[in-house]
Design a protein around this motif. Structure first.
Motif, PDB file in Angstrom:
ATOM      1  N   ARG A 144      -0.212   1.866  -9.304  1.00 45.62           N
ATOM      2  CA  ARG A 144       1.070   1.504  -9.636  1.00 45.62           C
ATOM      3  C   ARG A 144       0.930   0.419 -10.888  1.00 45.62           C
ATOM      4  O   ARG A 144       1.669   0.475 -11.769  1.00 45.62           O
ATOM      5  CB  ARG A 144       2.203   1.379  -8.743  1.00 45.62           C
ATOM      6  CG  ARG A 144       3.539   1.367  -9.253  1.00 45.62           C
ATOM      7  CD  ARG A 144       4.395   1.459  -7.980  1.00 45.62           C
ATOM      8  NE  ARG A 144       5.905   1.656  -8.423  1.00 45.62           N
ATOM      9  CZ  ARG A 144       6.653   1.894  -7.515  1.00 45.62           C
ATOM     10  NH1 ARG A 144       6.472   2.139  -6.206  1.00 45.62           N
ATOM     11  NH2 ARG A 144       8.103   2.161  -7.636  1.00 45.62           N
ATOM     12  N   LEU A 145       0.164  -0.277 -10.418  1.00 49.51           N
ATOM     13  CA  LEU A 145       0.053  -1.754 -11.384  1.00 49.51           C
ATOM     14  C   LEU A 145      -0.551  -1.185 -12.681  1.00 49.51           C
ATOM     15  O   LEU A 145      -0.348  -1.491 -13.841  1.00 49.51           O
ATOM     16  CB  LEU A 145      -1.033  -2.567 -10.755  1.00 49.51           C
ATOM     17  CG  LEU A 145      -0.426  -3.368  -9.466  1.00 49.51           C
ATOM     18  CD1 LEU A 145      -1.385  -4.167  -8.825  1.00 49.51           C
ATOM     19  CD2 LEU A 145       0.953  -4.027  -9.883  1.00 49.51           C
ATOM     20  N   MET A 146      -1.477  -0.247 -12.657  1.00 50.65           N
ATOM     21  CA  MET A 146      -2.152   0.335 -13.903  1.00 50.65           C
ATOM     22  C   MET A 146      -1.015   1.021 -14.780  1.00 50.65           C
ATOM     23  O   MET A 146      -0.978   0.716 -16.096  1.00 50.65           O
ATOM     24  CB  MET A 146      -3.102   1.333 -13.623  1.00 50.65           C
ATOM     25  CG  MET A 146      -3.707   2.084 -14.660  1.00 50.65           C
ATOM     26  SD  MET A 146      -4.691   1.183 -16.008  1.00 50.65           S
ATOM     27  CE  MET A 146      -6.404   0.976 -14.889  1.00 50.65           C
ATOM     28  N   ARG A 147      -0.168   1.685 -14.089  1.00 50.79           N
ATOM     29  CA  ARG A 147       0.872   2.465 -14.877  1.00 50.79           C
ATOM     30  C   ARG A 147       1.737   1.201 -15.591  1.00 50.79           C
ATOM     31  O   ARG A 147       2.148   1.304 -16.670  1.00 50.79           O
ATOM     32  CB  ARG A 147       1.957   3.286 -13.830  1.00 50.79           C
ATOM     33  CG  ARG A 147       3.012   3.831 -15.009  1.00 50.79           C
ATOM     34  CD  ARG A 147       3.559   5.100 -14.082  1.00 50.79           C
ATOM     35  NE  ARG A 147       3.978   4.646 -12.587  1.00 50.79           N
ATOM     36  CZ  ARG A 147       5.176   4.316 -12.375  1.00 50.79           C
ATOM     37  NH1 ARG A 147       6.064   4.168 -13.356  1.00 50.79           N
ATOM     38  NH2 ARG A 147       5.349   4.220 -11.233  1.00 50.79           N
ATOM     39  N   TYR A 148       2.101   0.242 -14.994  1.00 55.51           N
ATOM     40  CA  TYR A 148       2.983  -0.995 -15.415  1.00 55.51           C
ATOM     41  C   TYR A 148       2.040  -1.567 -16.759  1.00 55.51           C
ATOM     42  O   TYR A 148       2.787  -1.742 -17.712  1.00 55.51           O
ATOM     43  CB  TYR A 148       3.369  -1.841 -14.474  1.00 55.51           C
ATOM     44  CG  TYR A 148       4.203  -1.458 -13.398  1.00 55.51           C
ATOM     45  CD1 TYR A 148       5.118  -0.594 -13.756  1.00 55.51           C
ATOM     46  CD2 TYR A 148       4.083  -1.954 -12.228  1.00 55.51           C
ATOM     47  CE1 TYR A 148       6.111  -0.016 -12.496  1.00 55.51           C
ATOM     48  CE2 TYR A 148       5.137  -1.616 -10.986  1.00 55.51           C
ATOM     49  CZ  TYR A 148       5.709  -0.701 -11.243  1.00 55.51           C
ATOM     50  OH  TYR A 148       6.889  -0.022 -10.282  1.00 55.51           O
ATOM     51  N   GLY A 149       0.848  -1.735 -16.417  1.00 52.95           N
ATOM     52  CA  GLY A 149      -0.029  -2.456 -17.364  1.00 52.95           C
ATOM     53  C   GLY A 149       0.041  -1.497 -18.684  1.00 52.95           C
ATOM     54  O   GLY A 149      -0.027  -2.309 -19.791  1.00 52.95           O
ATOM     55  N   MET A 150      -0.237  -0.296 -18.544  1.00 53.64           N
ATOM     56  CA  MET A 150      -0.574   0.524 -19.757  1.00 53.64           C
ATOM     57  C   MET A 150       0.902   0.352 -20.314  1.00 53.64           C
ATOM     58  O   MET A 150       0.814   0.425 -21.829  1.00 53.64           O
ATOM     59  CB  MET A 150      -0.793   1.889 -19.273  1.00 53.64           C
ATOM     60  CG  MET A 150      -2.241   1.942 -18.530  1.00 53.64           C
ATOM     61  SD  MET A 150      -3.451   1.424 -19.725  1.00 53.64           S
ATOM     62  CE  MET A 150      -3.573   2.841 -20.865  1.00 53.64           C
ATOM     63  N   VAL A 151       1.968   0.464 -19.818  1.00 51.75           N
ATOM     64  CA  VAL A 151       3.076   0.552 -20.494  1.00 51.75           C
ATOM     65  C   VAL A 151       3.399  -0.914 -21.289  1.00 51.75           C
ATOM     66  O   VAL A 151       3.859  -0.883 -22.300  1.00 51.75           O
ATOM     67  CB  VAL A 151       4.438   0.755 -19.569  1.00 51.75           C
ATOM     68  CG1 VAL A 151       5.621   0.589 -20.229  1.00 51.75           C
ATOM     69  CG2 VAL A 151       4.454   2.277 -19.044  1.00 51.75           C
ATOM     70  N   VAL A 173       0.859  -1.244   0.166  1.00 51.33           N
ATOM     71  CA  VAL A 173      -0.067  -0.134  -0.036  1.00 51.33           C
ATOM     72  C   VAL A 173       1.007   1.493  -0.179  1.00 51.33           C
ATOM     73  O   VAL A 173       0.670   2.199  -0.656  1.00 51.33           O
ATOM     74  CB  VAL A 173      -1.035  -0.082   1.108  1.00 51.33           C
ATOM     75  CG1 VAL A 173      -1.606   1.435   1.376  1.00 51.33           C
ATOM     76  CG2 VAL A 173      -1.991  -1.034   0.954  1.00 51.33           C
ATOM     77  N   GLU A 174       1.964   1.361   0.995  1.00 50.60           N
ATOM     78  CA  GLU A 174       2.905   2.354   0.900  1.00 50.60           C
ATOM     79  C   GLU A 174       3.610   2.688  -0.263  1.00 50.60           C
ATOM     80  O   GLU A 174       3.739   3.767  -0.740  1.00 50.60           O
ATOM     81  CB  GLU A 174       3.946   2.022   1.893  1.00 50.60           C
ATOM     82  CG  GLU A 174       4.870   3.226   2.122  1.00 50.60           C
ATOM     83  CD  GLU A 174       6.089   2.928   3.223  1.00 50.60           C
ATOM     84  OE1 GLU A 174       6.973   3.480   3.209  1.00 50.60           O
ATOM     85  OE2 GLU A 174       5.866   1.930   4.025  1.00 50.60           O
ATOM     86  N   ARG A 175       3.585   1.468  -1.514  1.00 48.55           N
ATOM     87  CA  ARG A 175       4.465   1.808  -2.456  1.00 48.55           C
ATOM     88  C   ARG A 175       3.463   1.889  -3.848  1.00 48.55           C
ATOM     89  O   ARG A 175       3.733   1.636  -4.760  1.00 48.55           O
ATOM     90  CB  ARG A 175       5.129   0.342  -2.780  1.00 48.55           C
ATOM     91  CG  ARG A 175       6.477   0.710  -2.042  1.00 48.55           C
ATOM     92  CD  ARG A 175       7.203  -0.832  -2.044  1.00 48.55           C
ATOM     93  NE  ARG A 175       8.471  -0.774  -1.065  1.00 48.55           N
ATOM     94  CZ  ARG A 175       8.540  -0.752   0.118  1.00 48.55           C
ATOM     95  NH1 ARG A 175       7.360  -0.893   0.803  1.00 48.55           N
ATOM     96  NH2 ARG A 175       9.638  -0.744   0.849  1.00 48.55           N
ATOM     97  N   ASP A 176       2.013   2.011  -3.377  1.00 46.84           N
ATOM     98  CA  ASP A 176       0.943   2.203  -4.536  1.00 46.84           C
ATOM     99  C   ASP A 176       0.569   0.992  -5.220  1.00 46.84           C
ATOM    100  O   ASP A 176       0.351   0.940  -6.414  1.00 46.84           O
ATOM    101  CB  ASP A 176       1.327   3.486  -5.248  1.00 46.84           C
ATOM    102  CG  ASP A 176       0.759   4.658  -4.592  1.00 46.84           C
ATOM    103  OD1 ASP A 176       0.129   4.725  -3.818  1.00 46.84           O
ATOM    104  OD2 ASP A 176       1.567   5.718  -5.051  1.00 46.84           O
TER     105      ASP A 176
END
Length: 254
Positions: free
Chosen positions: A72-79, A54-57
Motif C-alpha cells: 500500500r505504501l508503494m501505491r501512495y509513493g507512486m501517486v 499488516v492487515e491493511r497492507d
C-alpha cells in the motif's frame, strides 16, 4: 472523542510513523522485537500495531517472521511521485546525462534534513558507488546537501547546519556551521557544488541545483564519479550537470 482517546490515537499514529521511519532508515526487514527495541516501545504495543498494519497492507510479513514495508505504501509513493513534475522530468534528463558523460547520475532531495537519493542512472564506466536509491546521508557530507540549503537566509543556514552537521566516515566532511553556510550560499549562487572524499574515499560529487519559481532548491542533479575524474574532466562534467539542471527548470517553467 475524549482527550484520553485523542492522546491514544495520536500515540498510535506516532508509533506507526516511527516504525515506518525505522524500516526506511535500516532498509532491511526486521522482527517485531527489533522494531520494538529500536522504537523504545513496549513489545506488546508494537505487536498490536504490526498486526493492524499488516492487515491493511501498510506492512508485510516475510519468511523468517520479519516485517517489511507493505504494498500500500508503494501505491501512495507512486501517486505522490507522479505529481512531482520536476522530479519526473529530472529523471528523464538524468538518463540522458548518464549516457552523455558515461558517469553515474543521481537526483537528490532534502528529507527531514538528510540528503535523500530519489533516483539514479548508472553510467557506462566501471566506477560504481555504494549509495543506491533510498540512501540518506547528512546534508553536510555532500555537494548536493549544501545546495539544498543554499537558498535559505544566512541565519537559517547556520541554524540548520548547527543542528544537522555530523562528522563523516572519512573525517573529511566540514562540520563548522558558518563555513558550511558560506559554502552553501556560494555554491547556490554559482549553481555548482563539488565535493571530494567527504562521504566515501576516492568519490567525488559534482552537483547543480534544480530551483522552483521562487528560487528554492527543490532537488539536485549530480554526477558521482571517481575523484580523479574531477582532475581529468572536471570542467566538462560541471558544464554538463549545470546544463541538465537548467533543462529541468526550463521544462517546468521555472
Amino acid at each position: 472523542m475524549t482527550e484520553g482517546q485523542l492522546r491514544k490515537r495520536t500515540s498510535g499514529i506516532d508509533r506507526t510513523l516511527q516504525m515506518l521511519d525505522i524500516l526506511a532508515d535500516k532498509q532491511v526487514p526486521m522482527t517485531v522485537y527489533e522494531l520494538a527495541k529500536s522504537a523504545g516501545a513496549p513489545a506488546s504495543t508494537i505487536y498490536r500495531l504490526v498486526d493492524e498494519l499488516v492487515e491493511r497492507d501498510m506492512l508485510s510479513r516475510r519468511e523468517g517472521n520479519v516485517v517489511w514495508l507493505g504494498p500500500r505504501l508503494m501505491r501512495y509513493g507512486m501517486v505522490y511521485r507522479g505529481h512531482v513534475d520536476a522530479i519526473a522530468l529530472a529523471e528523464q534528463v538524468m538518463g540522458k546525462l548518464a549516457r552523455q558523460t558515461g558517469e553515474t547520475v543521481q537526483i537528490c532531495t532534502n528529507d527531514d534534513d538528510m540528503m535523500l537519493v530519489v533516483a539514479m542512472a548508472g553510467g557506462e564506466g566501471h566506477f560504481r558507488i555504494s549509495s543506491e536509491v533510498g540512501t540518506r546521508v547528512p546534508l553536510n557530507w555532500t555537494a548536493s546537501g549544501r545546495l539544498l540549503l543554499g537558498h535559505l537566509s544566512e541565519p537559517e543556514r547556520i541554524a540548520r547546519f548547527a543542528r544537522l552537521a555530523q562528522p563523516s566516515r572519512t573525517g573529511l566532511a566540514e562540520t563548522d556551521p558558518k563555513v558550511l553556510s558560506d559554502q552553501a550560499a556560494a555554491d547556490f549562487a554559482a549553481r555548482l557544488a563539488v565535493q571530494l572524499n567527504a562521504s566515501e574515499f576516492s568519490v567525488a560529487c559534482i552537483a547543480a541545483p534544480i530551483r522552483d519559481a521562487k528560487g528554492v532548491c527543490i532537488a539536485t542533479i549530480s554526477i558521482v564519479t571517481a575523484d580523479r575524474q574531477v582532475e581529468m574532466r572536471g570542467d566538462e562534467l560541471a558544464a554538463a550537470v549545470q546544463a541538465a539542471a537548467l533543462e529541468v527548470e526550463n521544462a517546468v517553467g521555472h
